[in-house]
Design an enzyme around this catalytic site. Structure first.
Site, PDB file in Angstrom:
ATOM      1  CG  HIS A  76     -34.097 142.960  32.110  1.00 28.53           C
ATOM      2  ND1 HIS A  76     -33.309 143.362  31.045  1.00 28.53           N
ATOM      3  CD2 HIS A  76     -34.644 144.091  32.626  1.00 28.53           C
ATOM      4  CE1 HIS A  76     -33.391 144.691  30.920  1.00 28.53           C
ATOM      5  NE2 HIS A  76     -34.183 145.155  31.871  1.00 28.53           N
ATOM      6  CB  SER A 128     -32.924 148.276  31.948  1.00 27.73           C
ATOM      7  OG  SER A 128     -33.994 147.906  31.108  1.00 27.73           O
TER       8      SER A 128
END
Length: 263
Positions: free
Chosen positions: A238, A100
């Site tokens: 995620h 990320s």
């Protein structure tokens, strides 16, 4: 002597490496997600053979750097990492893994190393992130962070994680939210436009994503290297990489890629 002492102090601040392997053939540098610390990646060292040494980058404003002011922009982050680790990057092959926000930091560091020193990672492993030249990245750059309320940001963090974020105190919660905001501010200062006809990297590149995460524009990363690119989707949201089975897959796969590089 003074320089060496300063270097090691800088290294101690910036890098966590509980599994030291001075004779390793390659270093894997890990870059955590927004608001993330070093504890998870620091443990990755135990999953690798003696040929890989794992460094995890610790940015200011967290853990043992709690008292330091947060970095104001990506250039500051890149300059600190490069100045502290340049000697290490020059002395033996290295690979990057970022998740990320960490994908963008690793990309920015790799770009700087290539442009300024002609150095390149053996392999770039990128996870849960749009390519920086992709249109899908633009909303991340344009959202006004100060307009996002704490409750909204907290709900977003919990939804990304898929489980409630367990913190022992309101102070810890406030600090986590503050850290995430500061990391997002740094992210918004990343500017990259792929030069016409110029591909920045020649190394191989592997992208990972959680199957239940939002669809990240991973394919656009292909345009940034002339090396081989591959893509893997692993079960979860995620933060899919916190699942022990995914962690084992990631570390085994990274090991195999490094070993196959024929060091």
């Amino acid at each position: 002597r003074v320089f060496m002492c300063g270097f090691s102090l800088g290294m101690e601040k910036l890098v966590v490496c509980p599994y030291k392997r001075p004779d390793a053939l390659c270093r894997l540098i890990c870059f955590p997600w927004a608001g993330g610390g070093t504890s998870r990646f620091a443990q990755w060292g135990k999953f690798f053979s003696s040929s890989v040494e794992v460094f995890t980058v610790r940015l200011p404003g967290r853990e043992s750097r709690f008292e330091e002011p947060f970095a104001k922009d990506m250039a500051t982050v890149v300059n600190e990492i490069t100045s502290v680790l340049l000697k290490d990057f020059q002395e033996k092959p290295f690979a990057f893994f970022g998740h990320s926000f960490g994908s963008y930091v690793s990309f920015a560091v790799a770009l700087h190393l290539k442009e300024k020193y002609g150095l390149e990672p053996l392999h770039l492993f990128l996870s849960g992130a749009h390519a920086p030249q992709s249109e899908a990245f633009l909303p991340l750059k344009t959202v006004c962070i100060s307009d996002v309320k704490d409750a909204e940001l907290w709900n977003c963090l919990e939804s990304l994680r898929g489980t409630p974020v367990l913190l022992h105190s309101e102070d810890m919660r406030k600090h986590l939210l503050h850290t995430v905001r500061e990391d997002l501010r740094v992210l918004q200062t990343l500017s990259f436009e792929k030069p016409e006809g110029n591909v920045p990297f020649t190394c191989d590149l592997t992208c990972f994503n959680g199957s239940e995460d939002k669809s990240n524009d991973l394919e656009a990363w292909c345009d940034l290297t002339t090396g081989d690119t591959s893509f893997y989707e692993l079960p979860g949201g995620h933060l899919y990489l916190l699942e022990p089975s995914n962690e084992i897959f990631l570390t085994k796969h990274i090991s195999k890629c490094i070993e196959n590089a024929g060091l």
